[in-house]
Design a protein around this motif. Structure first.
Motif, mmCIF file in Angstrom:
data_model
loop_
_atom_site.group_PDB
_atom_site.id
_atom_site.type_symbol
_atom_site.label_atom_id
_atom_site.label_comp_id
_atom_site.label_asym_id
_atom_site.label_seq_id
_atom_site.Cartn_x
_atom_site.Cartn_y
_atom_site.Cartn_z
ATOM 1 N N MET A 41 0.943 -1.095 -0.013
ATOM 2 C CA MET A 41 -0.056 0.083 -0.055
ATOM 3 C C MET A 41 0.766 1.386 0.022
ATOM 4 O O MET A 41 0.783 2.158 -0.903
ATOM 5 N N ALA A 42 1.945 1.148 0.820
ATOM 6 C CA ALA A 42 2.719 2.549 0.846
ATOM 7 C C ALA A 42 3.457 2.583 -0.404
ATOM 8 O O ALA A 42 3.737 3.847 -0.908
ATOM 9 N N SER A 43 4.117 1.511 -1.010
ATOM 10 C CA SER A 43 4.803 1.583 -2.234
ATOM 11 C C SER A 43 4.080 2.189 -3.531
ATOM 12 O O SER A 43 4.482 3.109 -3.980
ATOM 13 N N VAL A 44 2.705 1.480 -3.581
ATOM 14 C CA VAL A 44 2.003 2.073 -4.694
ATOM 15 C C VAL A 44 1.314 3.625 -4.195
ATOM 16 O O VAL A 44 1.313 4.250 -5.478
ATOM 17 N N VAL A 45 1.104 3.884 -3.363
ATOM 18 C CA VAL A 45 0.746 5.256 -3.032
ATOM 19 C C VAL A 45 1.944 6.187 -3.276
ATOM 20 O O VAL A 45 1.779 7.159 -3.837
ATOM 21 N N THR A 46 2.988 5.740 -2.788
ATOM 22 C CA THR A 46 4.154 6.426 -2.929
ATOM 23 C C THR A 46 4.521 6.722 -4.561
ATOM 24 O O THR A 46 4.825 7.831 -4.876
ATOM 25 N N ALA A 345 8.491 -1.943 17.240
ATOM 26 C CA ALA A 345 7.952 -0.576 17.590
ATOM 27 C C ALA A 345 8.831 0.324 18.081
ATOM 28 O O ALA A 345 8.388 1.674 18.451
ATOM 29 N N PHE A 346 9.973 0.209 18.457
ATOM 30 C CA PHE A 346 11.139 0.803 18.910
ATOM 31 C C PHE A 346 11.916 1.424 18.091
ATOM 32 O O PHE A 346 13.015 2.233 18.255
ATOM 33 N N LEU A 347 11.725 1.221 16.556
ATOM 34 C CA LEU A 347 12.534 1.756 15.542
ATOM 35 C C LEU A 347 12.300 3.134 15.438
ATOM 36 O O LEU A 347 11.305 3.625 15.633
ATOM 37 N N GLY A 348 13.283 3.967 15.053
ATOM 38 C CA GLY A 348 13.079 5.300 14.534
ATOM 39 C C GLY A 348 12.758 5.778 13.080
ATOM 40 O O GLY A 348 12.659 4.879 12.444
ATOM 41 N N GLY A 349 12.302 6.838 13.046
ATOM 42 C CA GLY A 349 11.964 7.209 11.700
ATOM 43 C C GLY A 349 10.381 7.080 11.262
ATOM 44 O O GLY A 349 9.693 6.526 12.028
ATOM 45 N N ALA A 350 9.924 7.631 10.137
ATOM 46 C CA ALA A 350 8.703 7.253 9.629
ATOM 47 C C ALA A 350 8.293 6.300 8.970
ATOM 48 O O ALA A 350 9.309 5.643 8.236
ATOM 49 N N PHE A 351 7.280 5.422 9.499
ATOM 50 C CA PHE A 351 7.201 4.075 8.791
ATOM 51 C C PHE A 351 6.957 4.106 7.495
ATOM 52 O O PHE A 351 7.018 3.012 6.908
ATOM 53 N N PHE A 352 6.136 5.092 6.934
ATOM 54 C CA PHE A 352 5.622 4.885 5.522
ATOM 55 C C PHE A 352 7.003 4.650 4.400
ATOM 56 O O PHE A 352 7.045 3.849 3.870
ATOM 57 N N PRO A 353 8.018 5.512 4.589
ATOM 58 C CA PRO A 353 9.401 5.283 3.645
ATOM 59 C C PRO A 353 9.796 4.109 4.060
ATOM 60 O O PRO A 353 10.542 3.320 3.293
ATOM 61 N N LEU A 354 9.865 3.557 5.257
ATOM 62 C CA LEU A 354 10.508 2.227 5.937
ATOM 63 C C LEU A 354 9.846 1.051 5.239
ATOM 64 O O LEU A 354 10.534 0.307 4.814
ATOM 65 N N LEU A 355 8.491 1.114 4.907
ATOM 66 C CA LEU A 355 7.639 0.143 4.261
ATOM 67 C C LEU A 355 8.202 -0.038 2.729
ATOM 68 O O LEU A 355 8.444 -1.000 2.435
#
Length: 453
Positions: A41-46, A345-355
């Motif tokens: 979902m994140a990839s195709v939206v991006t 859940a303890f990772l930093g950064g925004a999860f949308f680009p990480l996905l």
């Protein structure tokens, strides 16, 4: 399975069996649920928001090649009636089996952490409770549910939410103006210049053609006790789930995102889930944020359930253990993977680009898995070798995956050698690239020289 039985039962989809097929589908839908997760979902939206319609060809190709990958994995599982790791160890050797396990566990493990981060972050956004607390809670729920088979209600709810979001995107296509000319131009293969273009293209394809989806398929079919007698059903299962359902999911989300979100100011690395939710604004107005977040939440829950079982499947198979919860050792592996996912859940950064990044990383390890499957399907491991069309599809699949994965490594990892993560990705890609070339060379020598290496 005897050779004769395999030959007699390997048939195409049979006319008149559609009703039975629809009622008995299953294993490929597990892979489809993982593929249609928050990362896709994140990839195709991006892709749509950042590049407009330019990557439409990748979205379409991902559904087609995803179906090809699942068909080949399905064929190997049905004809051998064994888990893929056991087949690799029998016909290629223990070292190759461990390499496939390492490839899959790394890709699935990284995906598990990032998807859990997404689930925890969305849960926090909806409730206001700290994401780290949600990460721990979800890890416990996942462990208890999968080990005790009490997870089905949560997963059913998640799938209903995902379905609601997919229907919203499909309905939005009637509200959002799609530019036919620009869309047609997006069917011409090209990767937008720069790091973002390579990353997003790899992420989109990685959603459907992923090492975890390829390796898990033989185990989910074993869980359903499918053999060569279910060849027609299994073929229909792949086409309906990956080609039709997953294809509609990806295409609808992409076209709406390209029509609503695309602007020169949008950058792949800066897109957030809340910003992405605006894609549904023309249809549901101010409720777009909550509908999108709940859909993302549902996709994460549904995907975690499928992704969690992948490392235990392969490790248990390699160690000679059972691959269901009746084996206490497998159950312990399942619980361990579920609980460790809470670290995400303890990772930093925004999860949308990480996905997006996690799918691109998974694609790096996928050409090796495809090469292994193709090798085995053209060896004595199966009673009936691949058809010419299946081999051609596999070669195209291998080529496209290798090119996009290589492009991602070249633009994303190699320029940043010296930093830990890019250096690891480059080394990982190099090791698997060499292994793939060795396997191709081995097959060529066996075929042309008539003797095994």
């Amino acid at each position: 399975m005897s050779t004769d039985t395999g030959r007699n039962d390997v048939t195409a989809v049979t006319e008149g069996n559609w009703g039975a097929y629809l009622s008995e589908m299953g294993p490929s839908w597990v892979a489809g649920a993982v593929a249609a997760g928050p990362a896709t979902m994140a990839s195709v939206v991006t892709a749509g928001a950042t590049f407009g319609y330019a990557l439409l060809w990748v979205v379409v190709l991902s559904a087609v090649l995803g179906a090809v990958a699942q068909y080949l994995a399905m064929r190997l599982g049905l004809l051998t009636e064994s888990g893929i790791v056991a087949v690799v160890e029998r016909h290629l050797g223990e070292g190759w089996a461990w390499l496939l396990v390492a490839d899959t566990v790394l890709a699935a493990g990284l995906a598990q952490l990032v998807i859990m981060k997404g689930l925890a972050d969305v849960s926090s956004a909806v409730t206001g409770v700290d994401a780290r607390v949600w990460g721990v809670l979800w890890a416990v729920v996942l462990a208890a549910g999968l080990a005790g088979r009490g997870y089905r209600f949560v997963e059913l709810l998640a799938k209903l939410l995902v379905s609601a979001v997919v229907l919203a995107f499909l309905a939005s296509l009637f509200v959002v103006p799609v530019d036919p000319g620009s869309a047609a131009a997006g069917l011409v293969p090209r990767v937008p210049a720069g790091v973002d273009g390579a990353l997003v293209a790899a992420g989109v394809l990685g959603g459907a053609v992923h090492v975890t989806l390829i390796t898990m398929h033989s185990y989910t079919m074993r869980a359903r006790e499918w053999t060569g007698r279910e060849y027609g059903l299994a073929t229909f299962d792949v086409g309906a789930s990956m080609l039709v359902a997953f294809g509609a999911y990806s295409l609808a989300i992409f076209l709406v995102a390209a029509g609503v979100l695309h602007s020169p100011e949008v950058e792949a690395g800066g897109l957030t889930a809340v910003a992405a939710a605006q894609a549904l604004g023309p249809l549901v107005g101010p409720n777009a944020k909550w509908l999108f977040l709940l859909g993302l939440w549902g996709a994460a829950v549904s995907t975690l359930g499928g992704n969690t079982v992948v490392p235990p499947y392969l490790l248990a198979d390699k160690l000679g253990w059972g691959t269901d919860v009746s084996d206490a050792r497998y159950r312990a592996l399942l619980v361990a993977v579920a609980l460790l996912s809470g670290v995400g859940a303890f990772l930093g950064g925004a999860f949308f680009p990480l996905l997006v990044l996690v799918l691109a990383f998974g694609l790096v390890g996928t050409p090796f898995a495809i090469a292994v499957v193709l090798y085995l399907l053209n060896s004595e491991a199966v009673p009936e070798p691949n058809s010419l069309s299946a081999n051609l599809g596999g070669v195209v699949l291998l080529g496209v995956a290798a090119v996009l994965a290589g492009n991602f490594v070249r633009t994303r990892a190699l320029p940043e050698l010296g930093d830990p993560l890019p250096t690891f990705v480059a080394a990982f890609a190099a090791a698997l690239g060499v292994a793939t070339l060795v396997l191709v060379g081995r097959y060529a020598r066996e075929t042309l020289g008539g003797e095994a290496v």
